[in-house]
Design a protein around this motif. Structure first.
Motif, PDB file in Angstrom:
ATOM      1  N   LEU A 294     -11.321 -23.813  38.132  1.00 22.80           N
ATOM      2  CA  LEU A 294     -11.447 -23.570  36.691  1.00 22.80           C
ATOM      3  C   LEU A 294     -11.656 -22.085  36.399  1.00 22.80           C
ATOM      4  O   LEU A 294     -11.045 -21.531  35.472  1.00 22.80           O
ATOM      5  CB  LEU A 294     -12.612 -24.395  36.137  1.00 22.80           C
ATOM      6  N   LYS A 295     -12.506 -21.435  37.193  1.00 20.61           N
ATOM      7  CA  LYS A 295     -12.720 -19.993  37.017  1.00 20.61           C
ATOM      8  C   LYS A 295     -11.439 -19.214  37.261  1.00 20.61           C
ATOM      9  O   LYS A 295     -11.132 -18.258  36.541  1.00 20.61           O
ATOM     10  CB  LYS A 295     -13.833 -19.509  37.962  1.00 20.61           C
ATOM     11  N   SER A 296     -10.690 -19.631  38.277  1.00 23.16           N
ATOM     12  CA  SER A 296      -9.416 -18.978  38.581  1.00 23.16           C
ATOM     13  C   SER A 296      -8.423 -19.149  37.434  1.00 23.16           C
ATOM     14  O   SER A 296      -7.711 -18.211  37.072  1.00 23.16           O
ATOM     15  CB  SER A 296      -8.839 -19.581  39.872  1.00 23.16           C
ATOM     16  N   CYS A 297      -8.421 -20.356  36.837  1.00 22.03           N
ATOM     17  CA  CYS A 297      -7.529 -20.630  35.705  1.00 22.03           C
ATOM     18  C   CYS A 297      -7.912 -19.773  34.498  1.00 22.03           C
ATOM     19  O   CYS A 297      -7.044 -19.216  33.821  1.00 22.03           O
ATOM     20  CB  CYS A 297      -7.592 -22.114  35.363  1.00 22.03           C
ATOM     21  N   LEU A 298      -9.218 -19.681  34.231  1.00 18.62           N
ATOM     22  CA  LEU A 298      -9.695 -18.861  33.119  1.00 18.62           C
ATOM     23  C   LEU A 298      -9.332 -17.390  33.322  1.00 18.62           C
ATOM     24  O   LEU A 298      -8.914 -16.701  32.383  1.00 18.62           O
ATOM     25  CB  LEU A 298     -11.207 -19.018  32.960  1.00 18.62           C
ATOM     26  N   TRP A 299      -9.505 -16.904  34.552  1.00 21.82           N
ATOM     27  CA  TRP A 299      -9.210 -15.507  34.851  1.00 21.82           C
ATOM     28  C   TRP A 299      -7.719 -15.211  34.683  1.00 21.82           C
ATOM     29  O   TRP A 299      -7.336 -14.175  34.131  1.00 21.82           O
ATOM     30  CB  TRP A 299      -9.662 -15.162  36.260  1.00 21.82           C
ATOM     31  N   SER A 300      -6.874 -16.152  35.127  1.00 27.40           N
ATOM     32  CA  SER A 300      -5.431 -15.952  34.980  1.00 27.40           C
ATOM     33  C   SER A 300      -5.031 -15.951  33.510  1.00 27.40           C
ATOM     34  O   SER A 300      -4.144 -15.193  33.096  1.00 27.40           O
ATOM     35  CB  SER A 300      -4.661 -17.038  35.737  1.00 27.40           C
ATOM     36  N   ASN A 301      -5.695 -16.791  32.692  1.00 28.41           N
ATOM     37  CA  ASN A 301      -5.434 -16.806  31.252  1.00 28.41           C
ATOM     38  C   ASN A 301      -5.840 -15.482  30.601  1.00 28.41           C
ATOM     39  O   ASN A 301      -5.157 -14.970  29.716  1.00 28.41           O
ATOM     40  CB  ASN A 301      -6.178 -17.961  30.580  1.00 28.41           C
TER      41      ASN A 301
END
Length: 310
Positions: A294-301
């Motif tokens: 989830l953190k990785s997804c947020l960072w990519s966004n």
């Protein structure tokens, strides 16, 4: 003077309704955004959609998104007295009824998965395979359809042919033409309730036994599983209380309109919205693997939306 007081009272009531509708729209928008982000995270890694507990988690997220949209639509219909033709209401009600039951059944299945993982670890890979996950989802949808099928079958058998072209405010109540239909519908709901409660209690007791006997890392893992089961139980309890909400609201409506609006608003916030915001807490935040994804997804966004603006 009495007429003026009535008009003022009506204006205050409508203003209060409008304010609450706005609050509900904001909450639903927030929950939908969170759930959609979690669904996107689910599809980021092969591990998630090949593991039973994450597959079930995704099913609850999709089910919750659909229920939030449909229940909000029905709520707006009732608040603003918007009528629809019966055939359209049948479709909306059927989908809504099925997916209202999908979430508690899936939570029960997730609890069983934790029971197998903790109490039968050697058979976990065999019993909780991806193919078995798909079979379980089909069974869950079949069981969830039973209540809607029972109610609609009784309605079709009792209703006259011209009723399908009538326009009414869409709700479950309009499908209940006789008291015995409501009794049968309630009986099916109570059977569901008992099955889920017995399953949850059984899993909790068995996991508790393993937790007492475990030591070291095993004990830590078992305790985490036990806390997950407790959260599932609380979430499931909120979902199951929904079965009682229509009966409580119908009884309150006979007493006082303002009290009915207050009770309906409270029920919707606590038992519809709150129960469906616990899924992100149980797996979106507490599960270490999913939290990192989830953190990785947020960072990519953030990188794709904010950084190019600089």
């Amino acid at each position: 003077m009495a007429a003026n007081s009535s008009e003022v009272g009506g204006e205050i009531l409508m203003r209060k309704i409008d304010e609450r509708v706005i609050v509900i729209q904001v909450l639903i928008a927030v929950f939908l955004c969170i759930n959609l982000l979690l669904i996107r995270t689910f599809f980021m890694k092969d591990f998630f959609y090949t593991t039973m507990r994450y597959i079930f988690f995704a099913v609850t997220l999709l089910s919750d998104c659909l229920i939030l949209i449909l229940s909000n639509m029905l709520l707006l219909f009732q608040f603003y007295n918007f009528t629809t033709q019966m055939w359209l209401c049948v479709i909306i009600y059927t989908v809504s009824s099925v997916y209202t039951s999908v979430t508690p059944f899936t939570l029960t299945a997730m609890t069983l998965e934790r029971y197998v993982a903790i109490c039968m670890p050697l058979r976990h890979a065999e019993l909780c395979s991806r193919s078995n996950s798909v079979n379980c989802i089909l069974i869950i949808h079949g069981l969830s359809s039973a209540n809607a099928i029972v109610l609609l079958s009784m309605f079709f058998a009792s209703a006259t042919s011209n009723i399908y072209t009538e326009e009414r405010i869409c709700s479950k109540v309009i499908f209940i033409l006789y008291r015995w239909q409501n009794d049968i519908y309630s009986a099916v709901g109570q059977i569901y309730f008992l099955i889920m409660v017995i399953t949850i209690i059984f899993c909790y007791v068995e996991i508790m036994k393993v937790a007492k006997a475990a030591s070291g890392e095993d004990k830590k893992s078992t305790q985490k599983g036990l806390r997950t089961v407790i959260l599932h139980t609380f979430q499931l309890l909120l979902c199951l209380i929904q079965l009682w909400c229509p009966f409580i609201e119908a009884a309150v409506l006979k007493v006082d309109l303002m009290l009915y609006i207050n009770v309906r608003y409270f029920n919707y916030i606590i038992f519809y919205l709150s129960s469906r915001c616990l899924s992100p807490l149980v797996y979106g935040l507490r599960d270490e693997k999913f939290f990192h994804a989830l953190k990785s997804c947020l960072w990519s966004n953030l990188k794709t939306t904010i950084l190019p603006l600089k």
